[in-house]
Design a protein around this motif. Sequence first.
Motif, PDB file in Angstrom:
ATOM      1  N   LEU A 149       0.772  -1.295   0.044  1.00 24.01           N
ATOM      2  CA  LEU A 149       0.119  -0.103  -0.037  1.00 24.01           C
ATOM      3  C   LEU A 149       0.764   1.346   0.202  1.00 24.01           C
ATOM      4  CD1 LEU A 149      -2.775  -0.940   2.425  1.00 24.01           C
ATOM      5  CD2 LEU A 149      -2.803  -0.928  -0.059  1.00 24.01           C
ATOM      6  N   LEU A 163       2.389   1.994  -3.258  1.00 23.56           N
ATOM      7  CA  LEU A 163       1.517   2.547  -4.328  1.00 23.56           C
ATOM      8  C   LEU A 163       0.754   3.857  -3.971  1.00 23.56           C
ATOM      9  CD1 LEU A 163      -0.430  -0.683  -5.137  1.00 23.56           C
ATOM     10  CD2 LEU A 163       1.311   0.524  -6.519  1.00 23.56           C
ATOM     11  N   ALA A 164       1.033   4.251  -2.542  1.00 27.34           N
ATOM     12  CA  ALA A 164       0.422   5.573  -2.103  1.00 27.34           C
ATOM     13  C   ALA A 164       1.536   6.656  -2.557  1.00 27.34           C
ATOM     14  CB  ALA A 164      -0.130   5.568  -0.800  1.00 27.34           C
ATOM     15  N   ASP A 165       1.784   6.830  -3.585  1.00 27.34           N
ATOM     16  CA  ASP A 165       2.647   8.061  -4.167  1.00 27.34           C
ATOM     17  C   ASP A 165       2.514   8.162  -5.445  1.00 27.34           C
ATOM     18  OD1 ASP A 165       5.498   9.304  -3.560  1.00 27.34           O
ATOM     19  OD2 ASP A 165       5.427   8.711  -5.637  1.00 27.34           O
ATOM     20  N   PRO A 166       2.207   9.471  -5.930  1.00 27.76           N
ATOM     21  CA  PRO A 166       1.898   9.921  -7.334  1.00 27.76           C
ATOM     22  C   PRO A 166       2.943   9.418  -8.163  1.00 27.76           C
ATOM     23  CG  PRO A 166       2.597  11.847  -5.995  1.00 27.76           C
ATOM     24  CD  PRO A 166       2.238  10.683  -4.687  1.00 27.76           C
ATOM     25  N   LEU A 212       2.764   5.598  -8.585  1.00 30.83           N
ATOM     26  CA  LEU A 212       1.493   5.111  -9.247  1.00 30.83           C
ATOM     27  C   LEU A 212       1.661   5.354 -10.721  1.00 30.83           C
ATOM     28  CD1 LEU A 212      -1.042   4.232  -8.209  1.00 30.83           C
ATOM     29  CD2 LEU A 212      -1.756   6.382  -7.920  1.00 30.83           C
ATOM     30  N   ARG A 249       1.545   2.573 -13.677  1.00 24.04           N
ATOM     31  CA  ARG A 249       0.464   2.724 -14.788  1.00 24.04           C
ATOM     32  C   ARG A 249       1.273   2.583 -16.051  1.00 24.04           C
ATOM     33  NH1 ARG A 249      -3.340   6.876 -11.611  1.00 24.04           N
ATOM     34  NH2 ARG A 249      -5.161   5.358 -10.898  1.00 24.04           N
ATOM     35  N   LEU A 281      -5.697  -5.712  -6.125  1.00 24.74           N
ATOM     36  CA  LEU A 281      -4.968  -4.347  -6.032  1.00 24.74           C
ATOM     37  C   LEU A 281      -4.300  -3.841  -7.272  1.00 24.74           C
ATOM     38  CD1 LEU A 281      -4.360  -2.217  -4.198  1.00 24.74           C
ATOM     39  CD2 LEU A 281      -2.164  -3.481  -3.372  1.00 24.74           C
ATOM     40  N   LEU A 304      -7.186  -2.564  -9.338  1.00 23.40           N
ATOM     41  CA  LEU A 304      -7.912  -1.022  -8.772  1.00 23.40           C
ATOM     42  C   LEU A 304      -6.718  -0.237  -9.357  1.00 23.40           C
ATOM     43  CD1 LEU A 304     -10.200  -0.826  -7.130  1.00 23.40           C
ATOM     44  CD2 LEU A 304      -8.391  -0.468  -5.064  1.00 23.40           C
ATOM     45  N   VAL A 305      -5.476  -0.643  -9.331  1.00 20.84           N
ATOM     46  CA  VAL A 305      -4.499   0.899  -9.623  1.00 20.84           C
ATOM     47  C   VAL A 305      -4.694   1.272 -11.092  1.00 20.84           C
ATOM     48  CG1 VAL A 305      -2.239   1.209  -9.611  1.00 20.84           C
ATOM     49  CG2 VAL A 305      -3.056   0.475  -7.659  1.00 20.84           C
ATOM     50  N   ARG A 320      -7.104   0.516 -13.220  1.00 20.72           N
ATOM     51  CA  ARG A 320      -8.449   0.850 -13.869  1.00 20.72           C
ATOM     52  C   ARG A 320      -8.431   2.545 -13.733  1.00 20.72           C
ATOM     53  NH1 ARG A 320     -12.327  -2.493 -12.841  1.00 20.72           N
ATOM     54  NH2 ARG A 320     -11.385  -3.172 -10.801  1.00 20.72           N
ATOM     55  N   ASP A 339      -9.412   6.073 -13.330  1.00 24.05           N
ATOM     56  CA  ASP A 339     -10.086   6.806 -12.038  1.00 24.05           C
ATOM     57  C   ASP A 339     -11.528   7.264 -12.437  1.00 24.05           C
ATOM     58  OD1 ASP A 339     -10.033   7.028  -9.243  1.00 24.05           O
ATOM     59  OD2 ASP A 339      -8.276   8.267  -9.491  1.00 24.05           O
ATOM     60  N   LEU A 367      -8.172   8.064  -5.711  1.00 18.81           N
ATOM     61  CA  LEU A 367      -7.305   6.699  -5.299  1.00 18.81           C
ATOM     62  C   LEU A 367      -6.314   6.798  -4.450  1.00 18.81           C
ATOM     63  CD1 LEU A 367      -6.897   3.556  -5.715  1.00 18.81           C
ATOM     64  CD2 LEU A 367      -5.647   4.398  -7.791  1.00 18.81           C
ATOM     65  N   LEU A 368      -5.465   7.761  -4.893  1.00 19.78           N
ATOM     66  CA  LEU A 368      -4.345   8.243  -3.833  1.00 19.78           C
ATOM     67  C   LEU A 368      -4.669   8.421  -2.367  1.00 19.78           C
ATOM     68  CD1 LEU A 368      -1.719   9.863  -5.951  1.00 19.78           C
ATOM     69  CD2 LEU A 368      -1.570   9.905  -3.566  1.00 19.78           C
ATOM     70  N   LEU A 426      -5.398   5.122  -0.733  1.00 21.23           N
ATOM     71  CA  LEU A 426      -4.438   4.232  -0.535  1.00 21.23           C
ATOM     72  C   LEU A 426      -3.413   4.819   0.623  1.00 21.23           C
ATOM     73  CD1 LEU A 426      -3.019   3.485  -4.350  1.00 21.23           C
ATOM     74  CD2 LEU A 426      -4.041   1.926  -2.664  1.00 21.23           C
ATOM     75  N   SER A 427      -3.245   6.134   0.410  1.00 20.08           N
ATOM     76  CA  SER A 427      -2.473   6.901   1.586  1.00 20.08           C
ATOM     77  C   SER A 427      -3.133   6.506   3.103  1.00 20.08           C
ATOM     78  CB  SER A 427      -2.207   8.183   1.269  1.00 20.08           C
ATOM     79  OG  SER A 427      -1.812   8.561   0.045  1.00 20.08           O
ATOM     80  N   ALA A 458      -2.271   3.246   4.247  1.00 26.07           N
ATOM     81  CA  ALA A 458      -0.847   2.906   4.187  1.00 26.07           C
ATOM     82  C   ALA A 458      -0.199   3.405   5.607  1.00 26.07           C
ATOM     83  CB  ALA A 458      -0.321   3.534   2.989  1.00 26.07           C
ATOM     84  N   ARG A 480     -16.687   2.159  -4.767  1.00 30.09           N
ATOM     85  CA  ARG A 480     -15.941   2.898  -5.203  1.00 30.09           C
ATOM     86  C   ARG A 480     -14.480   2.253  -5.555  1.00 30.09           C
ATOM     87  NH1 ARG A 480     -12.919   5.865  -7.758  1.00 30.09           N
ATOM     88  NH2 ARG A 480     -11.999   7.895  -7.239  1.00 30.09           N
ATOM     89  N   PRO A 490     -13.444  -1.303  -5.752  1.00 33.67           N
ATOM     90  CA  PRO A 490     -13.762  -2.818  -5.567  1.00 33.67           C
ATOM     91  C   PRO A 490     -12.828  -3.663  -5.090  1.00 33.67           C
ATOM     92  CG  PRO A 490     -14.572  -1.862  -7.439  1.00 33.67           C
ATOM     93  CD  PRO A 490     -13.679  -0.658  -7.018  1.00 33.67           C
ATOM     94  N   LEU A 517      -9.311  -6.884   0.428  1.00 37.22           N
ATOM     95  CA  LEU A 517      -7.883  -7.077   0.777  1.00 37.22           C
ATOM     96  C   LEU A 517      -7.441  -6.948   1.995  1.00 37.22           C
ATOM     97  CD1 LEU A 517      -5.836  -7.855  -1.439  1.00 37.22           C
ATOM     98  CD2 LEU A 517      -4.955  -5.729  -1.680  1.00 37.22           C
TER      99      LEU A 517
END
Lengths: 117, 117
Positions: A25, A28-31, A34, A38, A100, A103-104, A106, A108, B21-22, B25-26, B29, B96, B98, B103
């Motif tokens: 997590l 992935l929690a960083d622009p 991310l 992608r 996961l 989701l990432v 997909r 937004d 999304l970010l 995730l944040s 996390a 929002r 899925p 997870l």
Amino acid sequence: MTAPRAHRAAPDHTHPDHVPLLAALSALADPVRLGLVRELAGSADWERTCGSFDVPVGKAALSHHFATLRAAGLVEQRDAGPRRLNRLRRAEFDARFPGLLDLVLRPDPDPGLEPEA
Amino acid sequence: MTAPRAHRAAPDHTHPDHVPLLAALSALADPVRLGLVRELAGSADWERTCGSFDVPVGKAALSHHFATLRAAGLVEQRDAGPRRLNRLRRAEFDARFPGLLDLVLRPDPDPGLEPEA
DNA sequence: CTTGCTGTTCAATGAAAAGCGAACACCGAT
DNA sequence: ATCGGTGTTCGCTTTTCATTGAACAGCAAG
């Protein structure tokens, strides 16, 4: 011995199976990361070098981000001459954290729509 | 007007549909928030007060974490007298993003197994 | 060997976030 | 009105993390 081995230090990878959920997590929690994931998902395996990504950071930061992605089991890297090729660990990562990546990757649906006027 | 209205300032919520999304995730996390969400998932709606969670932080930090969870569309809060009751926005959040909650709530298959000896 | 390109490492800065204690605000009950 | 319990807000400190520039290392080509 006859095989052309790389003298360069091989990057240390972490298999998705050994990655804690929190690490996944956080990665992935960083622009920037991310964006990397992608963009990488849009290309075939081993087709992208580290420098070929459209991210608003310098080489140093980029290198750090790739290290994070490797440690999170998201990316595998292989040396090819002077450059380093990348691959998204789709199947392996998805097996560890089902849904996961989907989701990432997909698009937004509604990131920042205004609530109401 | 005859209805017993709360004089207390209602906490500002963000609907999952409006959460990037970010941000989701944040919010997840973080070990403390992850614990809150998991613990909350184990209880029925509106059954847990903020102070009833087993987390290794003080009230101030806890309050901040709940604010983050609200902003991420993960938690809804309602005032009941002096205390504040919580509810996990399971369905809405899952619609929002899925699979993300599934997870997080799934028991970790292998968080920190040693690679090899 | 020298040059050029790719990517990593180092040392340091800046910003964001988590943490705490104290003070404050709200509610219910005494 | 006063008190005890719950949660938020206000500084403030500490830690964490992203970022940079410069130096370094490996590989390919000339």
